[in-house]
Design a protein around this motif. Structure first.
Motif, short mmCIF file in Angstrom:
data_model
loop_
_atom_site.label_atom_id
_atom_site.label_comp_id
_atom_site.label_asym_id
_atom_site.label_seq_id
_atom_site.Cartn_x
_atom_site.Cartn_y
_atom_site.Cartn_z
N GLY B 1 100.53 -40.87 9.93
CA GLY B 1 100.79 -39.82 10.90
C GLY B 1 99.51 -39.14 11.33
O GLY B 1 98.44 -39.41 10.80
N ALA B 2 99.62 -38.18 12.22
CA ALA B 2 98.47 -37.51 12.76
C ALA B 2 97.85 -36.54 11.77
O ALA B 2 96.65 -36.26 11.84
CB ALA B 2 98.86 -36.77 14.04
N GLY B 3 98.65 -35.98 10.89
CA GLY B 3 98.14 -35.00 9.95
C GLY B 3 98.90 -35.08 8.65
O GLY B 3 99.74 -35.96 8.45
N VAL B 4 98.58 -34.15 7.74
CA VAL B 4 99.29 -34.08 6.47
C VAL B 4 100.63 -33.39 6.71
O VAL B 4 100.68 -32.32 7.31
CB VAL B 4 98.46 -33.30 5.43
N SER B 5 101.68 -34.02 6.25
CA SER B 5 103.01 -33.49 6.46
C SER B 5 103.63 -33.09 5.13
O SER B 5 103.60 -33.86 4.17
CB SER B 5 103.87 -34.56 7.14
N GLN B 6 104.19 -31.89 5.10
CA GLN B 6 104.85 -31.41 3.88
C GLN B 6 106.30 -31.04 4.18
O GLN B 6 106.61 -30.50 5.25
CB GLN B 6 104.13 -30.18 3.31
N SER B 7 107.15 -31.35 3.22
CA SER B 7 108.56 -30.98 3.39
C SER B 7 109.16 -30.58 2.05
O SER B 7 108.73 -31.08 1.00
CB SER B 7 109.34 -32.16 3.99
N PRO B 8 110.14 -29.66 2.05
CA PRO B 8 110.53 -28.87 3.23
C PRO B 8 109.48 -27.82 3.55
O PRO B 8 108.58 -27.56 2.75
CB PRO B 8 111.83 -28.21 2.75
N SER B 9 109.59 -27.18 4.69
CA SER B 9 108.65 -26.12 5.03
C SER B 9 109.00 -24.84 4.28
O SER B 9 108.12 -24.06 3.94
CB SER B 9 108.63 -25.87 6.53
N ASN B 10 110.28 -24.66 4.04
CA ASN B 10 110.75 -23.51 3.27
C ASN B 10 111.81 -23.96 2.29
O ASN B 10 112.63 -24.82 2.63
CB ASN B 10 111.36 -22.44 4.18
N LYS B 11 111.79 -23.38 1.08
CA LYS B 11 112.78 -23.71 0.09
C LYS B 11 113.12 -22.45 -0.71
O LYS B 11 112.24 -21.81 -1.27
CB LYS B 11 112.24 -24.79 -0.86
N VAL B 12 114.42 -22.11 -0.70
CA VAL B 12 114.90 -21.03 -1.54
C VAL B 12 115.75 -21.64 -2.64
O VAL B 12 116.65 -22.43 -2.34
CB VAL B 12 115.73 -20.00 -0.73
N THR B 13 115.46 -21.30 -3.87
CA THR B 13 116.18 -21.89 -4.97
C THR B 13 116.52 -20.82 -6.00
O THR B 13 115.86 -19.77 -6.07
CB THR B 13 115.37 -23.01 -5.63
#
Lengths: 112, 115
Positions: B1-13
Motif C-alpha cells: 500500500g501507499a503507507g503504513v495502515s493500522q486497524s482498527p483506528s479506535n477500539k473501546v474494550t
C-alpha cells in the motif's frame, strides 16, 4: 545504548520570531538523528534527518537542524515561526542496533 | 500500500478483555516497530521486528503484551486481560532495514480505550 533528551517540554514563541527546540543525544555509535512533527490528531511526519553527511540539515517548512558532535546536540531551528507550526516535535535517534528511540517531545505554542 | 495502515483506528474494550491491533507496513519494508503514546507522553518503544524475528522485545510492559509478524509483512500486537493503564494510542512504523539512516514511516495509530 542510545537515548535522547529534549530539554523543554513546552516552548512558546510569538509569530514571526525564531524557534529553537533543543535536543541532546547519547549513543555508543555514530547515530542517525531525526526530527518528527505531530500536529493535533495527525500522524507523525518527518521534518528532517541527519545521516553523517552535512552537519547542517535542512528540512521541510523552513526548519533546519545542526549536528554538533562535540556538544552531542541536534537542535531544531526556524528563523520565523508561523501559526501553523504549532505542534509537538520529537527528536529521534537511531543507531546500528536498529532501535529507534524518541525523546519525550516538545510542544511548540505560537502566540499571535 | 501507499503507507503504513493500522486497524482498527479506535477500539473501546472492557477491562479484562483481550485485544488485537493490526499493522500493515509499507510493502518491502523489512523493519517494523510498535510504540505506545499515552496522553501527554512521548513515544514509548514496545518491540521491533526485522523480518519475522523480534530482536528486541525489551519495551513490552508486561507478559500480557505480545506481538508477532508473519510473512515479513503484517504484524499483530495482542494485549491480554486489558487494564485501564493500557489506554493509549498504539503506533506502528516501518522502514527499509537494517539501515539506521533510513526514516521510519508511521501509521495513524490505534486509539485504545479500556473502560
Amino acid at each position: 545504548a542510545q537515548s535522547v533528551t529534549q530539554l523543554d517540554s513546552h516552548v512558546s514563541v510569538s509569530e514571526g520570531t525564531p524557534v529553537l527546540l533543543r535536543c541532546n543525544y547519547s549513543s555508543s555509535y555514530s547515530p542517525s538523528l531525526f526530527w518528527y512533527v505531530q500536529h493535533p490528531n495527525k500522524g507523525l511526519q518527518l521534518l528532517l534527518k541527519y545521516t553523517s553527511a552535512a552537519t547542517l540539515v535542512k528540512g521541510i517548512n523552513g526548519f533546519e537542524a545542526e549536528f554538533k558532535k562535540s556538544e552531542t546536540s541536534f537542535h531544531l531551528t526556524k528563523p520565523s515561526a508561523h501559526m501553523s507550526d504549532a505542534a509537538e516535535y520529537f527528536c529521534v535517534v537511531s543507531a546500528s542496533d536498529d532501535k529507534i528511540i524518541f525523546g519525550k517531545g516538545t510542544r511548540l505554542h505560537i502566540l499571535p | 500500500g501507499a503507507g503504513v495502515s493500522q486497524s482498527p483506528s479506535n477500539k473501546v474494550t472492557e477491562k479484562g478483555k483481550d485485544v488485537e491491533l493490526r499493522c500493515d507496513p509499507i510493502s518491502g519494508h523489512t523493519a517494523l516497530y510498535w510504540y505506545r503514546q499515552s496522553l501527554g507522553q512521548g513515544l514509548e518503544f514496545l518491540i521491533y521486528f526485522q523480518g519475522n524475528s523480534a530482536p528486541d522485545k525489551s519495551g513490552l510492559p508486561s507478559d500480557r503484551f505480545s506481538a508477532e509478524r508473519t510473512g515479513g509483512s503484517v504484524s499483530t500486537l495482542t494485549i491480554q486481560r486489558t487494564q485501564q493503564e493500557d489506554s493509549a494510542v498504539y503506533l506502528c512504523a516501518s522502514r527499509t532495514g537494517p539501515r539506521e539512516n533510513t526514516e521510519a514511516f508511521f501509521g495513524q495509530g490505534t486509539r485504545l480505550t479500556v473502560v
